[in-house]
Design a protein around this motif. Structure first.
Motif, PDB file in Angstrom:
ATOM      1  N   ARG A 228      -0.006  -8.043 -17.059  1.00  0.00           N
ATOM      2  CA  ARG A 228      -0.932  -8.866 -16.577  1.00  0.00           C
ATOM      3  C   ARG A 228      -0.844  -9.325 -15.264  1.00  0.00           C
ATOM      4  O   ARG A 228      -1.729  -9.402 -14.484  1.00  0.00           O
ATOM      5  CB  ARG A 228      -0.331 -10.414 -17.493  1.00  0.00           C
ATOM      6  N   CYS A 229       0.448  -9.361 -14.550  1.00  0.00           N
ATOM      7  CA  CYS A 229       0.525  -9.523 -13.193  1.00  0.00           C
ATOM      8  C   CYS A 229       0.147  -8.277 -12.410  1.00  0.00           C
ATOM      9  O   CYS A 229      -0.565  -8.781 -11.339  1.00  0.00           O
ATOM     10  CB  CYS A 229       2.148  -9.762 -12.724  1.00  0.00           C
ATOM     11  N   LEU A 230       0.448  -7.167 -12.626  1.00  0.00           N
ATOM     12  CA  LEU A 230      -0.199  -5.919 -11.972  1.00  0.00           C
ATOM     13  C   LEU A 230      -1.526  -6.069 -12.019  1.00  0.00           C
ATOM     14  O   LEU A 230      -2.339  -5.774 -10.879  1.00  0.00           O
ATOM     15  CB  LEU A 230       0.481  -4.706 -12.701  1.00  0.00           C
ATOM     16  N   ALA A 231      -2.305  -6.293 -13.116  1.00  0.00           N
ATOM     17  CA  ALA A 231      -3.700  -6.292 -13.142  1.00  0.00           C
ATOM     18  C   ALA A 231      -4.193  -7.223 -12.175  1.00  0.00           C
ATOM     19  O   ALA A 231      -5.334  -6.977 -11.593  1.00  0.00           O
ATOM     20  CB  ALA A 231      -4.178  -6.444 -14.762  1.00  0.00           C
ATOM     21  N   TYR A 232      -3.680  -8.489 -12.096  1.00  0.00           N
ATOM     22  CA  TYR A 232      -4.106  -9.520 -11.449  1.00  0.00           C
ATOM     23  C   TYR A 232      -3.929  -9.092  -9.948  1.00  0.00           C
ATOM     24  O   TYR A 232      -5.119  -9.367  -9.149  1.00  0.00           O
ATOM     25  CB  TYR A 232      -3.406 -10.965 -11.747  1.00  0.00           C
ATOM     26  N   LEU A 233      -2.848  -8.549  -9.671  1.00  0.00           N
ATOM     27  CA  LEU A 233      -2.802  -8.121  -8.331  1.00  0.00           C
ATOM     28  C   LEU A 233      -3.876  -7.003  -7.755  1.00  0.00           C
ATOM     29  O   LEU A 233      -4.355  -7.127  -6.714  1.00  0.00           O
ATOM     30  CB  LEU A 233      -1.431  -7.642  -7.783  1.00  0.00           C
ATOM     31  N   ARG A 234      -3.800  -6.293  -8.648  1.00  0.00           N
ATOM     32  CA  ARG A 234      -4.791  -5.030  -8.600  1.00  0.00           C
ATOM     33  C   ARG A 234      -6.295  -5.465  -8.279  1.00  0.00           C
ATOM     34  O   ARG A 234      -6.824  -5.087  -7.133  1.00  0.00           O
ATOM     35  CB  ARG A 234      -4.604  -3.991  -9.601  1.00  0.00           C
ATOM     36  N   SER A 235      -6.762  -6.606  -8.965  1.00  0.00           N
ATOM     37  CA  SER A 235      -7.994  -7.046  -8.957  1.00  0.00           C
ATOM     38  C   SER A 235      -8.058  -7.725  -7.520  1.00  0.00           C
ATOM     39  O   SER A 235      -9.127  -7.816  -6.974  1.00  0.00           O
ATOM     40  CB  SER A 235      -8.613  -7.684 -10.043  1.00  0.00           C
ATOM     41  N   TRP A 236      -6.974  -8.479  -7.178  1.00  0.00           N
ATOM     42  CA  TRP A 236      -7.230  -9.175  -6.073  1.00  0.00           C
ATOM     43  C   TRP A 236      -7.272  -8.186  -4.765  1.00  0.00           C
ATOM     44  O   TRP A 236      -8.155  -8.387  -3.906  1.00  0.00           O
ATOM     45  CB  TRP A 236      -5.838 -10.145  -5.787  1.00  0.00           C
ATOM     46  N   ILE A 237      -6.309  -7.151  -4.920  1.00  0.00           N
ATOM     47  CA  ILE A 237      -6.470  -6.214  -3.766  1.00  0.00           C
ATOM     48  C   ILE A 237      -7.614  -5.395  -3.635  1.00  0.00           C
ATOM     49  O   ILE A 237      -8.209  -5.212  -2.648  1.00  0.00           O
ATOM     50  CB  ILE A 237      -5.196  -5.074  -3.951  1.00  0.00           C
ATOM     51  N   ASN A 238      -8.345  -5.159  -4.896  1.00  0.00           N
ATOM     52  CA  ASN A 238      -9.532  -4.460  -4.725  1.00  0.00           C
ATOM     53  C   ASN A 238     -10.765  -5.055  -4.010  1.00  0.00           C
ATOM     54  O   ASN A 238     -11.692  -4.527  -3.645  1.00  0.00           O
ATOM     55  CB  ASN A 238     -10.202  -4.127  -6.236  1.00  0.00           C
TER      56      ASN A 238
ATOM     57  N   ILE B 156      -6.456  -2.595   5.878  1.00  0.00           N
ATOM     58  CA  ILE B 156      -5.700  -3.692   5.094  1.00  0.00           C
ATOM     59  C   ILE B 156      -5.435  -3.500   3.695  1.00  0.00           C
ATOM     60  O   ILE B 156      -4.167  -3.541   3.118  1.00  0.00           O
ATOM     61  CB  ILE B 156      -6.199  -4.858   5.356  1.00  0.00           C
ATOM     62  N   ARG B 157      -6.375  -3.056   2.986  1.00  0.00           N
ATOM     63  CA  ARG B 157      -6.316  -2.752   1.606  1.00  0.00           C
ATOM     64  C   ARG B 157      -5.394  -1.852   1.487  1.00  0.00           C
ATOM     65  O   ARG B 157      -4.269  -1.714   0.273  1.00  0.00           O
ATOM     66  CB  ARG B 157      -7.648  -2.296   1.040  1.00  0.00           C
ATOM     67  N   ASN B 158      -5.355  -0.531   2.169  1.00  0.00           N
ATOM     68  CA  ASN B 158      -4.338   0.426   2.043  1.00  0.00           C
ATOM     69  C   ASN B 158      -2.943  -0.021   2.185  1.00  0.00           C
ATOM     70  O   ASN B 158      -2.048   0.647   1.589  1.00  0.00           O
ATOM     71  CB  ASN B 158      -4.829   1.844   2.948  1.00  0.00           C
ATOM     72  N   PHE B 159      -2.851  -0.709   3.313  1.00  0.00           N
ATOM     73  CA  PHE B 159      -1.524  -1.209   3.748  1.00  0.00           C
ATOM     74  C   PHE B 159      -1.086  -2.103   2.440  1.00  0.00           C
ATOM     75  O   PHE B 159       0.250  -1.847   2.068  1.00  0.00           O
ATOM     76  CB  PHE B 159      -1.509  -2.350   4.810  1.00  0.00           C
ATOM     77  N   ILE B 160      -1.624  -2.807   1.926  1.00  0.00           N
ATOM     78  CA  ILE B 160      -1.447  -3.719   0.697  1.00  0.00           C
ATOM     79  C   ILE B 160      -1.166  -2.738  -0.508  1.00  0.00           C
ATOM     80  O   ILE B 160      -0.115  -2.890  -1.419  1.00  0.00           O
ATOM     81  CB  ILE B 160      -2.195  -4.885   0.493  1.00  0.00           C
ATOM     82  N   LEU B 161      -2.134  -1.776  -0.788  1.00  0.00           N
ATOM     83  CA  LEU B 161      -1.791  -0.864  -1.955  1.00  0.00           C
ATOM     84  C   LEU B 161      -0.447  -0.017  -1.739  1.00  0.00           C
ATOM     85  O   LEU B 161       0.219   0.236  -2.781  1.00  0.00           O
ATOM     86  CB  LEU B 161      -3.088  -0.003  -1.947  1.00  0.00           C
ATOM     87  N   VAL B 162       0.177   0.171  -0.757  1.00  0.00           N
ATOM     88  CA  VAL B 162       1.420   0.865  -0.370  1.00  0.00           C
ATOM     89  C   VAL B 162       2.397   0.194  -1.316  1.00  0.00           C
ATOM     90  O   VAL B 162       3.409   0.609  -1.702  1.00  0.00           O
ATOM     91  CB  VAL B 162       1.545   1.149   1.097  1.00  0.00           C
ATOM     92  N   ALA B 163       2.455  -1.217  -0.934  1.00  0.00           N
ATOM     93  CA  ALA B 163       3.715  -2.171  -1.458  1.00  0.00           C
ATOM     94  C   ALA B 163       3.315  -2.044  -2.907  1.00  0.00           C
ATOM     95  O   ALA B 163       4.324  -2.246  -3.680  1.00  0.00           O
ATOM     96  CB  ALA B 163       3.228  -3.367  -0.594  1.00  0.00           C
ATOM     97  N   PHE B 164       1.900  -2.356  -3.382  1.00  0.00           N
ATOM     98  CA  PHE B 164       1.593  -2.196  -4.789  1.00  0.00           C
ATOM     99  C   PHE B 164       2.128  -1.042  -5.398  1.00  0.00           C
ATOM    100  O   PHE B 164       2.741  -1.076  -6.530  1.00  0.00           O
ATOM    101  CB  PHE B 164       0.053  -2.458  -4.958  1.00  0.00           C
ATOM    102  N   SER B 165       2.081  -0.014  -4.785  1.00  0.00           N
ATOM    103  CA  SER B 165       2.368   1.425  -5.450  1.00  0.00           C
ATOM    104  C   SER B 165       3.941   1.366  -5.667  1.00  0.00           C
ATOM    105  O   SER B 165       4.349   1.444  -6.770  1.00  0.00           O
ATOM    106  CB  SER B 165       2.133   2.626  -4.588  1.00  0.00           C
ATOM    107  N   GLU B 166       4.508   0.853  -4.659  1.00  0.00           N
ATOM    108  CA  GLU B 166       5.982   0.861  -4.942  1.00  0.00           C
ATOM    109  C   GLU B 166       6.575  -0.209  -5.868  1.00  0.00           C
ATOM    110  O   GLU B 166       7.506   0.004  -6.638  1.00  0.00           O
ATOM    111  CB  GLU B 166       6.612   0.813  -3.636  1.00  0.00           C
TER     112      GLU B 166
END
Ligand code: SAM
Length: 348
Positions: free
Chosen positions: A70-80, A87-97
């Protein structure tokens, strides 16, 4: 330096792109502040993470708890929804880890192994907390990068060097310096980069998330055999105990040789080439990859300058493997690696 990075793994390219792209800190901070305001609201006011589309990833609940999903899905849709690509790529790196850290995968492994059942019960990671720590650490990294960075052009290429593709863009006159660490040739067994990056790549929606180990050097079988090569004797020895394994090893060196041919085509007349390699063992037989590289570059008009041996510092690398696949029987994998330095010369 002006430089081009090249890798077949889309997650690697995303990280390399993000970490070499200058971003205005105040623009980034606007997004980061909005993000933490939203998280604050979700965590402390609404109390529940809002619904967001869950990506279609096979076996998702095997690797993540319902709450984490649930949390990851929420973050993912926020980032998208972030429009600025850098900036999206920068945030995706933190998301990936974060994906990696909040999953049920065991730490210290390249391969995808699930935690033991007993550990799962108590595993309750704070997804938002982990994510924001990674963001703030990466923001420090960006600030340090911006201070040191010169005005240079950096780009990232998806060329598969083993299939003859050349990294683009290509400088007039060729590259003066090549630094690379080719795979160890055991993507299916010990150092499975594709498996390591798979869950993050799937959450982000990157292409070929499950194909990276197949695309990598040695990922496919080959009918060809290696002749007159510094690894030929070792491969023959492996063949006497395990024919299939010998074919896999051979397929890797054939790809490595092709890749070296691609690299040789784009060198400037006095280019320096540095290959970081480990001489791994298969079936207890040592494969002299360093000598293989020297010999392959010699065929392209390069000379061997030096090989520097160093202990492997802090790498996620199994210290021992089981060469015979017999439980308990181990042999040393790679504690040290070689930095093979060659130089192209116009005089030979
Ligand atoms: C040992 S890792 C090195 C990673 C990174 N460059 C570093 O130094 O940390 C080897 C890398 O080679 C990439 N690779 C494997 N086969 C490739 C190919 N045919 N063309 C380009 N990259 C390849 C893998 O995806 C992997 O990231």
């Amino acid at each position: 330096m002006h430089s081009v990075g090249c890798d077949i793994n889309p997650l690697v390219r995303l990280i390399a792109t993000a970490k070499s792209t200058p971003i205005c800190l105040s623009t980034l901070d606007e997004t980061l502040n909005r993000l933490s305001y939203h998280h604050f609201q979700v965590e402390f006011q609404e109390g529940e993470v809002p619904d967001a589309p869950i990506p279609d990833i096979p076996n998702l609940t095997y690797w993540f708890s319902e709450e984490v999903i649930r949390c990851l899905a929420y973050l993912r849709s926020w980032i998208n929804k972030i429009e600025n690509e850098s900036i999206r790529n920068f945030i995706l790196v933190a998301f990936s880890e974060t994906v990696r850290e909040v999953s049920y995968t065991r730490n210290g492994e390249f391969k995808l192994y699930r935690m033991p059942a007993k550990k799962l019960e108590d595993f309750n990671p704070d997804v938002f907390g982990i994510f924001s720590k990674k963001l703030s650490r990466n923001r420090h990294g960006l600030a340090a990068f911006l201070e040191k960075r010169k005005s240079v052009e950096v780009s990232v290429s998806d060329a598969n060097t083993a299939t003859g593709e050349l990294p683009m863009p290509r400088p007039l006159g060729g590259y003066d310096l090549v630094i690379t660490s080719p795979p160890y040739g055991d993507s299916h067994t010990t150092v499975a980069y594709g498996q390591f990056s798979r869950l993050s790549a799937e959450w982000i929606g990157l292409p070929n998330a499950r194909k990276v180990d197949k695309l990598a050097m040695g990922g496919h079988h080959s009918e060809e055999t290696l002749m007159d090569s510094p690894v030929a004797e070792a491969i023959a020895e492996i063949e006497s105990v395990d024919e299939k394994r010998a074919q896999e090893v051979s397929a890797f060196y054939i790809d490595l040789e092709r890749s070296i041919s691609s690299v040789a085509q784009v060198l400037s007349p006095n280019a320096t080439i540095c290959y970081v390699v480990g001489n791994r063992r298969v079936k207890k037989i040592m494969l002299p990859t360093d000598a293989f590289i020297v010999s392959a570059f010699r065929q392209h008009g390069c000379i061997h300058k030096a090989t520097i041996v160093r202990n492997i510092p802090n790498k996620r690398m199994p210290k021992k493997n089981s060469p015979s696949n017999i439980v308990g029987e181990t042999s040393t994998t790679m504690h040290e690696e070689n930095i093979v330095i060659c130089q192209r010369t116009t005089h030979i």
